[in-house]
Design an enzyme around this catalytic site. Structure first.
Site, PDB file in Angstrom:
ATOM      1  CD  GLU A 216      -3.192  -1.161   1.916  1.00  0.00           C
ATOM      2  OE1 GLU A 216      -3.258  -0.328   2.835  1.00  0.00           O
ATOM      3  OE2 GLU A 216      -4.102  -1.974   1.674  1.00  0.00           O
ATOM      4  CD  GLU A 351      -3.457  -6.206   2.713  1.00  0.00           C
ATOM      5  OE1 GLU A 351      -4.379  -5.553   3.250  1.00  0.00           O
ATOM      6  OE2 GLU A 351      -2.253  -5.923   2.839  1.00  0.00           O
TER       7      GLU A 351
HETATM    8  O1  AHR Z   1      -5.130  -6.292   6.604  1.00  0.00           O
HETATM    9  C1  AHR Z   1      -5.079  -5.186   7.447  1.00  0.00           C
HETATM   10  C2  AHR Z   1      -4.445  -3.980   6.768  1.00  0.00           C
HETATM   11  O2  AHR Z   1      -5.236  -3.560   5.705  1.00  0.00           O
HETATM   12  C3  AHR Z   1      -3.096  -4.190   6.144  1.00  0.00           C
HETATM   13  O3  AHR Z   1      -2.064  -4.070   7.046  1.00  0.00           O
HETATM   14  C4  AHR Z   1      -3.011  -3.106   5.135  1.00  0.00           C
HETATM   15  O4  AHR Z   1      -2.223  -3.457   4.016  1.00  0.00           O
HETATM   16  C5  AHR Z   1      -4.463  -2.860   4.755  1.00  0.00           C
HETATM   17  O5  AHR Z   1      -4.776  -1.516   4.819  1.00  0.00           O
END
Ligand code: AHR
Length: 552
Positions: A216, A351
Site C-alpha cells: 500500500e 488482500e
Molecule cells: O489487513 C489489514 C491492513 O489492511 C493491512 O495491514 C493493510 O495493508 C491494509 O490496509
C-alpha cells in the site's frame, strides 16, 4: 471524511450500535425450468493458479503471537513453537502460499530484528501499537521478535506452502532488501548472512521466490504518488542478487477502483522502456468489502457493519460488495493492457475479504479480529469463484487474514481453536487448484429484495468450474437467504454418471463456529443421485456447494 488510508493514523474505536437480527425462514424455491448450469468443456479459460488460494499473516493483533506462534515451551501443542492444529488444518486445504510480515507492518519492519538467537532479539513497538487497547496482549504492542524470517520459513515448510515476503520500502534502504534476499537465498557458506542463517540451523538456502516491494505504497507504505513509487520500484528491484533462484517481484498496486494508481505506476515504469515490465511479476490489488451503509456514507468507521448482528439486507449488501471485485479485476486488467499489450504482468489480489466494525472478537483485545459467519463463507465462495473465472489475469490472491484477523479461516486463543465457515470454504475449493477453468453459464432468476424501500436484485446462482483429467469440480453459490434453487446441471461435451456433493449452509444466516461450538457450520458430503446422466440439483438457501462429477 476518514478513509482507510487515514484509519491507520486514527483510533478505530467502534460505536455501540444496536442491530436487529433474525433467523431466516425457509421458503419454496424456483424450479428447474428456470435455472440451468451449463459447463462448456470446449471453452477452457486457463489453468487456475493454486496460488489464488493463498493466505496472509501480518504481525498484527493476534495473528502471529497467539495465532501462529505459541512458543516452544507452550502447553499448546506446537511444532517448534508453531501451533500444531493450525499446521494440520492448513495441510488439509493445501495452502499454497503465505504472505508475511504485512500489510502496513511490513513497511516499518527491520528483518534483522527477527533473526539470530531469540533471547538476543530486540523488542520493538509494533506498527499497530497505537490501535491496541488495554485488553490487548503485550506481545501485540511490543514485538518480542520471537517469530521472524526463520520461524516463518519453518511455518511454510511444515505446511508445504511457498513463502511470500513483503519488503520494507518506506523506512529501509534498498540495500536492506538485497541483504534480506541474501540472507534467505545465498548458498550455504557463500556469504556472512548465509553463515548467520546456518548458525540458526538453516544451512541450506530458503529459496524464496515471491517478494513484495512495499505494501500500500499510496498510504502506510510511504505515502507515494504512483509515479514516485514506480521510481522506487525500479530502484529496489534493479540488480537484486539471484543466487540461481528466480525472483517474482510484486508491486504495490491499487486500492479497489483506483485506476489512476495502476495507470500512473505503469506509465512511469515503461517511461524507461517497455522491457522494464519484465521486472514485475504481479501488481497487487487490495479490495475490502467494508461499506455496508447502502450509500449513506463513505466514511471508514461509520460505513462499517457488524459481523454478527445483521439483517437480510446487510447479507445482500455484503455479497454485492464482494461481486464488485470482478469489475475491478476486469477494469485494472484493461488499464494494464494500455502499457503491457502482452499482459506479462498479472494481478495479485494479496488482500481481500470483509471488514466489519470491532465488537465480535473471539478473543477480547485482539484488534481487527472478527467472527466470520455463514455470510462470510458465501462471500468467500463467491470471491474464489471470481478468481477461478479469470485464471489468465489473477496469478495469486491472499485472503486477509489467515487467523484471528478479518476474514479468518481459523480463530485461536491459547489452547482454544476452531475452523471458521471461511476455512471450510477453502477446504471445499482446494479441489479447484491447478485445474483447467471452464466457461460455465449460470441461468437463474435474480433474487429480489427491499433495499431501503427500493427494489433491488442480485444474481440467482453463480460459481465456477474446473477440469482435472476426468473429474469436474463445480462450485455454486446460492445467495438467496431463504429459497432453495433447483437447477439442471449439464456438461456440454461430456456425460457423467456418478459424483458427490458437498454443501456448506445453515438455516440461520448468522451461524458461526466458536471455541465451544466448533461444528455449527461445517460441510456435509453425500453421493449424488444421477439418473441416466441427467442431474437436477436443489441448491440450499444461503449456501456454497461443490459438485464433483466423474466424466465418462
Ligand atoms: O489487513 C489489514 C491492513 O489492511 C493491512 O495491514 C493493510 O495493508 C491494509 O490496509
Amino acid at each position: 471524511m476518514i478513509g482507510r488510508r487515514e484509519f491507520i493514523r486514527h483510533s478505530m474505536a467502534g460505536a455501540g450500535y444496536v442491530w436487529l437480527s433474525r433467523v431466516a425462514p425457509f421458503a419454496a424455491g424456483a424450479g428447474t425450468d428456470e435455472s440451468r448450469i451449463e459447463v462448456l468443456l470446449g471453452e477452457p479459460l486457463g489453468t487456475i493458479s493454486p496460488n489464488i488460494y493463498g493466505h496472509f499473516t501480518e504481525n498484527l493483533g493476534g495473528v502471529i503471537y497467539d495465532g501462529v506462534w505459541v512458543g516452544e515451551k507452550s502447553r499448546v501443542p506446537n511444532l517448534n513453537g508453531i501451533r500444531k492444529e493450525l499446521v494440520e488444518e492448513m495441510r488439509k486445504i493445501k495452502a499454497p502460499v503465505i504472505r508475511y510480515p504485512g500489510g502496513c507492518f511490513a513497511d516499518s519492519y527491520d528483518w534483522r530484528d527477527g533473526i539470530g538467537p531469540a533471547e538476543k532479539r530486540p523488542r520493538r513497538t509494533n506498527f499497530w501499537a497505537q490501535e491496541e487497547t488495554a485488553a490487548g496482549s503485550t506481545s501485540h504492542k511490543y514485538d518480542p521478535n520471537h517469530f521472524g524470517t526463520n520461524e516463518f520459513f519453518q511455518f511454510c515448510k511444515l505446511i508445504g506452502s511457498q513463502p511470500y515476503l513483503a519488503a520494507n520500502v518506506r523506512s529501509l534502504p534498498a540495500a536492506e532488501f538485497y541483504h534480506w534476499v541474501e540472507y534467505c537465498n545465498s548458498p550455504a557458506g557463500s556469504t556472512t548472512l548465509a553463515d548467520v542463517r546456518a548458525a540458526a540451523g538453516y544451512a541450506e538456502p530458503f529459496g524464496i521466490r515471491y517478494w513484495g516491494v512495499g505494501n500500500e505504497s499510496w498510504g502506510c507504505g510511504g505515502n507515494f504518488t504512483a509515479q514516485e513509487y514506480a521510481v522506487e520500484f525500479r530502484r529496489y528491484t534493479a540488480w537484486v542478487p539471484r543466487y540461481g533462484q528466480p525472483l517474482s517481484f510484486i508491486a504495490s498496486g491499487p486500492n479497489d477502483d483506483k485506476w489512476d494508481w495502476t495507470r500512473g505506476f505503469l506509465e512511469e515504469i515503461v517511461r524507461k522502456g517497455p522491457e522494464e515490465l519484465r521486472s514485475i511479476y504481479g501488481l497487487a490489488l487490495h479490495y475490502y468489502a467494508w461499506n455496508l451503509s447502502r450509500g449513506r456514507t463513505r466514511e471508514w468507521v461509520e460505513g462499517k457493519g457488524d459481523a454478527l448482528k445483521f439483517e437480510t439486507v446487510d447479507w445482500y449488501e455484503l455479497l454485492r460488495q464482494g461481486d464488485v471485485l470482478e469489475s475491478l479485476i476486469n477494469g485494472h486488467w484493461l488499464v494494464m493492457g494500455e502499457f503491457d499489450r502482452e499482459h506479462s504482468v498479472k494481478l495479485v489480489v494479496d488482500e481481500w475479504g470483509p471488514w466489519y466494525r470491532p465488537g465480535s472478537e473471539a478473543t477480547p483485545g485482539d484488534i481487527l479480529e472478527q467472527t466470520p459467519t455463514l455470510r462470510d463463507a458465501v462471500f468467500s465462495g463467491l470471491t474464489l469463484d471470481t478468481f477461478n473465472r479469470h485464471p489468465e489475469k489473477v496469478a495469486m490472491a491472499n485472503c486477509a487474514q489467515l487467523i484471528n484477523c478479518l476474514n479468518s479461516l481459523y480463530l485461536a486463543h491459547e489452547d482454544k481453536f476452531c475452523v471458521t465457515p471461511v476455512g471450510h470454504v477453502f477446504s471445499m475449493y482446494a479441489a479447484h487448484q491447478g485445474g483447467q477453468a471452464l466457461r460455465t453459464i449460470f441461468t437463474a432468476p435474480a433474487v429480489n429484495y427491499d433495499r431501503d424501500g427500493k427494489p433491488a436484485s442480485f444474481w440467482g446462482l453463480n460459481g465456477s468450474a474446473s477440469l482435472h483429467d476426468k473429474e469436474l469440480v463445480l462450485t455454486v453459490v446460492n445467495p438467496h437467504v431463504n429459497a432453495t434453487r433447483e437447477a439442471r446441471v449439464g456438461i456440454r461435451g461430456a456425460s457423467f454418471k456418478s459424483g458427490t456433493v458437498t454443501t456448506l449452509t445453515n438455516s440461520d444466516i448468522h451461524a458461526h463456529n466458536t471455541f465451544d461450538q466448533r461444528e455449527v457450520v461445517s460441510p456435509r458430503s453425500k453421493a449424488l443421485d444421477i439418473q441416466r446422466g441427467d442431474l437436477a440439483y436443489t441448491f440450499a438457501p444461503s449456501s456454497v456447494t461443490k459438485l464433483t462429477l466423474s466424466l465418462e
